[in-house]
Every structure is written in structure tokens, then in C-alpha cells.
Design an enzyme around this catalytic site. Structure first.
Site, short mmCIF file in Angstrom:
data_model
loop_
_atom_site.label_atom_id
_atom_site.label_comp_id
_atom_site.label_asym_id
_atom_site.label_seq_id
_atom_site.Cartn_x
_atom_site.Cartn_y
_atom_site.Cartn_z
N SER A 1 -1.85 37.58 6.42
CA SER A 1 -2.26 38.95 6.12
C SER A 1 -3.70 38.93 5.60
CB SER A 1 -1.36 39.59 5.06
OG SER A 1 -1.81 40.92 4.79
N PHE B 1 -4.18 43.12 13.66
CA PHE B 1 -4.96 44.37 13.61
C PHE B 1 -6.45 44.12 13.43
CE2 PHE B 1 -1.40 47.16 13.65
CZ PHE B 1 -0.37 46.47 13.04
N ASP C 1 -3.20 27.75 11.12
CA ASP C 1 -2.14 28.50 11.80
C ASP C 1 -0.81 28.35 11.06
OD1 ASP C 1 -3.23 27.98 15.28
OD2 ASP C 1 -3.97 29.23 13.62
N ILE C 2 -0.14 29.47 10.87
CA ILE C 2 1.11 29.46 10.10
C ILE C 2 2.14 28.52 10.72
CG2 ILE C 2 3.09 30.90 9.42
CD1 ILE C 2 0.96 33.24 9.42
N HIS D 1 6.36 48.61 5.69
CA HIS D 1 5.71 49.61 6.56
C HIS D 1 6.67 50.12 7.61
CE1 HIS D 1 1.56 47.86 5.27
NE2 HIS D 1 2.12 48.62 4.35
N THR E 1 1.26 36.65 15.65
CA THR E 1 0.28 36.41 16.75
C THR E 1 0.72 35.24 17.61
OG1 THR E 1 -1.07 35.00 15.30
CG2 THR E 1 -1.69 37.35 15.47
N ASN F 1 -3.54 31.54 5.77
CA ASN F 1 -4.19 32.56 6.58
C ASN F 1 -5.39 31.94 7.30
OD1 ASN F 1 -3.85 35.48 7.14
ND2 ASN F 1 -6.01 35.57 6.53
N CYS G 1 14.58 66.44 8.64
CA CYS G 1 15.96 66.27 8.16
C CYS G 1 16.39 64.81 8.14
CB CYS G 1 16.93 67.09 9.02
SG CYS G 1 17.19 66.40 10.67
N CYS H 1 13.30 67.30 16.83
CA CYS H 1 14.68 67.11 16.40
C CYS H 1 15.63 68.11 17.07
CB CYS H 1 14.74 67.28 14.88
SG CYS H 1 16.37 67.00 14.17
N1 APR Z 1 -1.87 31.89 11.42
C1 APR Z 1 -2.50 32.21 10.26
N2 APR Z 1 -3.20 33.36 10.08
C2 APR Z 1 -3.29 34.20 11.14
C3 APR Z 1 -2.68 33.93 12.38
C4 APR Z 1 -1.94 32.72 12.50
N3 APR Z 1 -1.29 32.39 13.62
N4 APR Z 1 -2.96 34.97 13.24
C5 APR Z 1 -3.73 35.84 12.54
N5 APR Z 1 -3.91 35.39 11.29
C6 APR Z 1 -4.57 36.08 10.18
C7 APR Z 1 -5.87 36.76 10.54
O1 APR Z 1 -6.97 35.90 10.28
C8 APR Z 1 -5.86 37.98 9.59
O2 APR Z 1 -6.58 37.70 8.39
O3 APR Z 1 -3.68 37.10 9.81
C9 APR Z 1 -4.39 38.19 9.24
C10 APR Z 1 -3.83 39.48 9.80
O4 APR Z 1 -4.47 40.54 9.14
P1 APR Z 1 -4.34 42.04 9.72
O5 APR Z 1 -4.59 42.03 11.17
O6 APR Z 1 -5.16 42.92 8.83
O7 APR Z 1 -2.80 42.39 9.53
P2 APR Z 1 -2.05 42.82 8.21
O8 APR Z 1 -2.66 42.14 7.02
O9 APR Z 1 -0.61 42.61 8.46
O10 APR Z 1 -2.34 44.40 8.14
C11 APR Z 1 -1.68 45.12 7.12
O11 APR Z 1 -2.49 47.17 8.10
O12 APR Z 1 -2.90 48.53 9.90
C12 APR Z 1 -2.02 48.26 8.91
O13 APR Z 1 0.25 48.84 8.97
C13 APR Z 1 -0.67 47.88 9.44
O14 APR Z 1 0.96 46.44 8.36
C14 APR Z 1 -0.39 46.52 8.79
C15 APR Z 1 -1.35 46.49 7.62
ZN ZN Z 2 15.67 67.31 11.97
#
Ligand code: APR
Ligand code: ZN
Length: 251
Positions: A197, A38, A239-240, A123, A31, A222, A134, A156
Site C-alpha cells: 500500500s 492505483f 515484491d510481496i 473499502h 498486482t 512495499n 434502502c 432499486c
Molecule cells: N509487491 C510489493 N509492493 C507492490 C507490489 C508488489 N507486487 N505491487 C505494487 N506494489 C506497491 C506499489 O509500489 C504501491 O506503493 O503497492 C502500492 C500500491 O499503492 P496504491 O496503488 O496507492 O494502492 P492502495 O495503497 O491500495 O490504495 C489505497 O486508494 O484509490 C483508493 O480505494 C482505493 O483502496 C484504494 C486506496
Molecule cells: Zn432501495
């Protein structure tokens, strides 16, 4: 968050002591590069609907919707750069402490921050597409040309099968080799560092529990709370870029 923050100082100490660190990332690490995640307020799933794999297989309209989403996200990737969080993870690799980066992200930013970095993409990747029948590989730009000028989704040229971005959609089987490598690295870790995440998508999120059961210290950085905070040894809400950058003295 500053370097004198006690939780950041504790993280810095644990990163110094650890010898086999596994970093596990989600959309939250990207982000700060300008890619929305998401599930935060205003995140992608609050505005767009993911196309489940079975729908992609079943209907050309679903394939068209999926390709429109893929190509719009892919277009953004050309104008973004890795951020301080990616650079801090690369610093861990430079210090020889990092045994694996396991990511749920499809944006390739870890690899751009550190081309030598072996990244386990649970993913998949948006870097190319594949025939679902194929396995033939296809580059994205020629697909974009045809999609945007003629509205046609790709099939394809070898076998006629449907061509899909090499990302893993809901309902699609996980990449077995990537999952096995992620589980091996997680079992061997002495520190499992979760960055950005919500930990709501399985089986990826289950790696946190596996790390804990295998005896690793678990750290979660997070902005929001997660269901795994309760088993973590350290949880830092922030923030990371600021947290990990301060812990590793990376700008
Ligand atoms: N620093 C810390 N935390 C953050 C930051 C940041 N800069 N920006 C966002 N976040 C946190 C949010 O608070 C949220 O809890 O990161 C988390 C992101 O969570 P999701 O949006 O659910 O993303 P993710 O966990 O990667 O989703 C997993 O879901 O839709 C599928 O395939 C997609 O790989 C994805 C999977
Ligand atoms: Zn093919």
C-alpha cells in the site's frame, strides 16, 4: 529477494515470535495476480478517473461512468487467482498467529486464498451492489446484462433509489463496523504487517500510526517508499510474493 536476505530473515524471526499479527493490505498484494494497482506508474488512476460519491449521487452520467469502471474491473476478477502473497498470508492464519486481515482491496482474493479467513474490507467489495437508499442487495451480473445491452444504470426495484457497487468511493462514509473492528484488532496487535500500500488514503492508512502507538512492531513490505517508513521497525522494498513467500517458506 532471497531467503538469505537479512531483512527477510529478520521478518521471518519476527513472524515466528509474534502471537497477534494483523496484516494490512493494499492493491500491491494483487498486482502479482495481474490486477494493476492505483498509483504505480501506469496504475489505474493514471488512466481512469475515480467517480467521487457526491458526483455519483448528483448525476446519471456520473453513475454511468462509475458503473462502466466497476463492470470493467469486475470482469477482470473472474479470470484472476490469488498469488503467492495471498497464500503466504493464509499460511500465517494456518499457523494460528493471524488475528485479522484488514484490506483496502475490493477483489476478494484474500477470501479466495483462504475461505475460512475473516477479512475486514475497509473499502467494501465489488462482489455485489446495494441500493443507497434502502440497502437492498443486488448481484452484479444482471446489472451487467442490462447495462451492456440497454445502457441503463440500475435503480432499486423496491424503492427506486440509486444502486451502487458495494465499494467505498472517495467522499463516501467508511463502513463503521469494519472500521471499528480494524481499530480493535490494530490496538491488540503485537505485529502490524503492511503489504502493498502507498499509505496515502485515510482513514485506512492511519491504522499504521495507531498500531505503532499501541506498541506493535510495524513492518512495511512495499516496492516503493511510503510516508510511514519513518515509524516502521522494518521496511522491505521488494515484491510481496517473493519476500513473504521466502519468510514463510510458501511457494
Ligand atoms: N509487491 C510489493 N509492493 C507492490 C507490489 C508488489 N507486487 N505491487 C505494487 N506494489 C506497491 C506499489 O509500489 C504501491 O506503493 O503497492 C502500492 C500500491 O499503492 P496504491 O496503488 O496507492 O494502492 P492502495 O495503497 O491500495 O490504495 C489505497 O486508494 O484509490 C483508493 O480505494 C482505493 O483502496 C484504494 C486506496
Ligand atoms: Zn432501495
Amino acid at each position: 529477494m532471497t531467503a538469505i536476505d537479512p531483512a527477510v530473515a529478520e521478518l521471518a524471526r519476527w513472524l515466528e515470535q509474534a502471537r497477534r499479527i494483523v496484516v494490512f493490505t493494499g492493491a500491491g498484494i494483487s498486482t502479482e495476480s495481474g490486477i494493476p494497482d492505483f498509483r504505480s506508474p501506469g496504475g489505474l488512476w493514471s488512466r481512469l478517473r475515480p467517480v467521487p460519491f457526491q458526483e455519483f449521487l448528483a448525476s446519471e452520467d456520473a453513475r454511468r461512468a462509475a458503473w462502466a469502471l466497476t463492470l470493467s474491473l469486475h470482469a477482470r476478477l473472474t479470470s484472476i487467482e490469488p498469488n503467492r502473497g495471498h497464500r503466504a498470508v493464509a499460511e500465517l492464519a494456518r499457523r494460528g498467529r493471524l488475528t485479522a486481515v484488514i484490506t483496502q482491496n475490493i477483489d476478494g482474493l484474500h477470501q479466495r486464498a483462504d475461505p475460512a479467513q475473516a477479512v475486514i474490507e475497509l473499502h467494501g467489495t465489488s462482489a455485489y451492489a446495494c441500493c443507497l437508499d434502502c440497502g437492498a442487495r443486488y448481484e452484479i451480473e444482471p446489472i451487467r446484462q442490462v447495462f451492456e445491452t440497454q445502457g441503463r444504470v440500475p435503480y432499486c426495484t423496491h424503492c427506486g433509489g440509486p444502486v451502487k457497487a458495494a465499494t467505498i468511493s472517495f467522499g463516501q462514509a467508511m463502513p463503521q463496523a469494519a472500521m471499528a473492528a480494524a481499530e480493535r484488532a490494530t490496538r491488540d496487535a503485537d505485529l502490524f504487517l503492511v503489504l502493498g500500500s502507498s499509505l496515502v488514503v485515510h482513514p485506512a492508512a492511519g491504522l499504521v500510526g495507531l498500531a505503532k502507538r499501541a506498541g506493535a512492531r510495524v513492518v512495511i513490505v512495499n516496492r516503493e517508499a511510503t510516508d510511514y517508513d519513518v515509524i516502521a521497525d522494518l521496511v522491505i522494498g521488494g515484491d510481496i510474493g517473493a519476500v513473504l513467500g521466502a519468510a514463510l517458506a510458501v511457494d
